[in-house]
Design an enzyme around this catalytic site. Structure first.
Site, PDB file in Angstrom:
ATOM      1  N   LYS A 199     156.606  15.705  69.304  1.00  0.00           N
ATOM      2  CA  LYS A 199     156.457  15.781  67.848  1.00  0.00           C
ATOM      3  C   LYS A 199     156.062  14.417  67.279  1.00  0.00           C
ATOM      4  CE  LYS A 199     159.243  17.515  63.922  1.00  0.00           C
ATOM      5  NZ  LYS A 199     160.569  18.099  63.595  1.00  0.00           N
ATOM      6  N   SER A 219     160.541  22.188  61.076  1.00  0.00           N
ATOM      7  CA  SER A 219     159.431  21.269  60.905  1.00  0.00           C
ATOM      8  C   SER A 219     158.675  20.984  62.201  1.00  0.00           C
ATOM      9  CB  SER A 219     159.955  19.943  60.327  1.00  0.00           C
ATOM     10  OG  SER A 219     160.821  19.283  61.238  1.00  0.00           O
ATOM     11  N   SER A 276     164.916  22.982  62.558  1.00  0.00           N
ATOM     12  CA  SER A 276     163.544  22.588  62.840  1.00  0.00           C
ATOM     13  C   SER A 276     163.119  22.707  64.295  1.00  0.00           C
ATOM     14  CB  SER A 276     163.298  21.159  62.351  1.00  0.00           C
ATOM     15  OG  SER A 276     163.307  21.122  60.948  1.00  0.00           O
TER      16      SER A 276
END
Length: 555
Positions: free
Chosen positions: A111, A192, A216
């Site tokens: 990420k 996210s 997330s």
């Protein structure tokens, strides 16, 4: 470097959303090559060990697949310009008999809030951090490299890990654009860790790393038909990971199978007391206990003789907001788990109703973010806009056109700045203690203790919030899909498909702190009995396969 998606390597494959069996691979000269949307780590290791393909071949295939679909789904912000040379080094080590771990030479995406000390950026999706440099690798990146992983690139995310706006969309960042899920056109990828979820779901890397503060990892894993492990806070180091909350942030794997997620967790878990003192709480941090073997925990018989709880009062309170196919699949899952040898009992979150009107989590997140962001800025060896704190970041965001303000507001930050106190203020302690009650005695930890259960079940849609308050672990695994005739519903700003035909949903196993091995065992036993992941294929699948790369090299 920014990923160049101008030249697509092949046409995007649009496949029917009808139930189809997994693709079994391509045969070249009598050798079967695995298909990358279904391949497991053990499949890849078999091919690498036999010489069927190399790590360089793998990296090439994954990069080609990313380039093929990235202009449609926007799930990867940058490819690692060093990936091919790292893969070549891994191949050379393998040829000399050196294998660093089961992940040796395997491409993984991370990420875009997990720092790497290389040519890639770490931006949390904001142009304010484009070009910033860090003093070291994040511990997560360093652990991956120690295991021989090829860090393939950075995955897009909801900007600032969904901690900026009240009117943005999951998967959007100024730097990366809007990520879409691959199970329905215009699908909300959830957030996210949006790019991590989409990338893993369609085989753009073996697996990926995401981060979670509250949902997330779990939520994008769910809607992208993945296994996601949200570890106990402190099991995985947050050193040089752009923060929201030191009390809730954690890093974990997102993969297509439980065992692959377990392999990745094995590589990243463990103490980093100098970088993240929360890891000092790991029970085996000082070698006083044996570290778990997460891969060995993948046991088909894990449910035998175990007591498993169901948080029935959560279902009663939230059931009116939960779609019938999800609730029906959940009840079927309970029946299947009971048939596998578990005793099922009610395990309610006794303070769940009162928590509905409690605002202490917001106070804690605001306070932690005010402190954590300033500390991250201060750690940078190059800070391109010399930003020092949230107030300065907000000013940048509001004045830099690509940040899309005011169309996407800064309401979350406005609230934090209006609150005005961080986690060193005396007002922080009572707010944090309230969280510990709602997540502990009144939540998941109390439910486990009162009912003497090993795990508590909920549909993944309902599972993240309460464990987030106390930093306890959750594992989600595919549980099913919306029916093919399901009516499309949109997100709150009418830009993404929230639910629709054949969009996946998941089942969560919630447990005590440090109980990841047991939860992995339960998730594996459920996965192997149901194999829901294989029931529906994404509508968009890259055409390029590993066999194509090997065949082209040989021609």
């Amino acid at each position: 470097m920014r990923l160049n998606v101008a030249a697509l390597v092949g046409a995007v494959s649009l496949v029917s959303a009808a139930t189809v069996p997994p693709y079994t691979g391509t045969i070249i000269n009598g050798e079967r090559f695995p298909t990358l949307i279904d391949v497991t780590l053990e499949d890849l290791n078999t091919g690498l060990e036999s010489g069927l393909f190399t790590s360089v071949d793998l990296v090439t295939a994954y990069m080609d697949r990313i380039n093929e679909v990235n202009s449609t789904l926007h799930m990867v912000t940058e490819l690692n310009p060093d990936a091919l040379s790292i893969a070549a080094e891994a191949d050379a080590m393998r040829a000399n008999g050196t294998i660093l771990s089961p992940l040796h030479g395997i491409p993984i995406l991370i990420k875009n809030n997990i720092a790497t000390a290389d040519e890639m950026n770490n931006t949390a999706g904001s142009f304010s951090l484009l070009g910033a440099t860090v003093p070291n690798e994040s511990t997560m990146a360093a652990k991956l490299r120690k295991a021989g992983v090829v860090i393939l690139g950075k995955a897009n995310l909801s900007q600032w890990a969904n901690f900026r706006s009240s009117n943005s969309s999951n998967g959007w960042s100024a730097y990366g654009g809007q990520t879409y899920g691959a199970y329905y056109p215009g699908q909300d990828p959830s957030g996210s860790s949006s790019g991590s979820g989409v990338s893993s779901s369609i085989g753009l890397a073996l697996a990926s790393l995401g981060t979670e503060t509250s949902g997330s990892i779990l939520s994008p894993s769910e809607v992208n038909n993945l296994v996601g492990i949200k570890p106990t806070v402190g099991l995985t180091s947050r050193y040089l990971v752009i923060p929201i909350s030191e009390h809730q942030d954690t890093i974990g794997p997102m993969a297509r199978t439980v065992k692959d997620a377990a392999y990745l967790l094995q590589a990243i878990a463990g103490p980093d007391i100098a970088g993240d003192n929360y890891t000092a709480a790991i029970p085996w941090a000082n070698n006083t206990a044996a570290a778990p073997d997460y891969v060995a925990a993948c046991d088909y018989s894990s449910f035998a003789g175990k007591r498993i709880g169901v948080a029935r009062n959560v279902l009663e309170i939230y059931g009116q907001y939960t779609d019938a196919p999800v609730l029906s699949a959940f009840e079927e899952a309970i029946t299947q788990i009971e048939a596998a040898g578990a005793t099922i009992v009610d395990a309610n979150f006794t303070a769940f109703e009162a928590w509905q009107t409690d605002g202490n989590e917001t106070l804690v997140l605001n306070a932690d973010f005010l402190s954590g962001l300033a500390n991250y800025f201060d750690s940078l060896t190059y800070n391109p806009y010399d930003l020092a704190d949230l107030a300065e970041e907000r000013n940048f965001t509001r004045s830099f056109p690509a940040e899309d303000y005011p169309e996407r507001d800064t309401a979350v930050w406005d609230g934090a700045l209006e609150q005005g106190w961080n986690n060193t203020d005396p007002r922080f302690w009572p707010a944090y203690q309230a969280n510990l009650f709602y997540g502990g005695e009144g939540g998941i930890l109390g439910a486990l203790e009162r009912t003497n259960t090993s795990a508590v079940l909920l549909p993944t849609q309902l599972s993240p919030s309460i464990p987030a308050l106390v930093g306890s672990p959750v594992v989600t695994v595919p549980m099913g899909f919306y029916p093919a005739n399901w009516t499309v519903t949109m997100n709150s700003i009418d830009t993404l498909v929230s639910t629709g035909p054949q969009i996946p949903f998941g089942l969560s196993f919630m447990g005590r702190k440090w109980s990841e091995a047991e939860l992995i065992g339960f998730a594996y036993a459920y996965e192997q009995r149901t194999m829901h992941r294989n029931e529906v294929q994404p509508y968009l699948v890259p055409n390029i396969e590993l066999a194509d790369v090997v065949a082209l090299k040989a021609s």
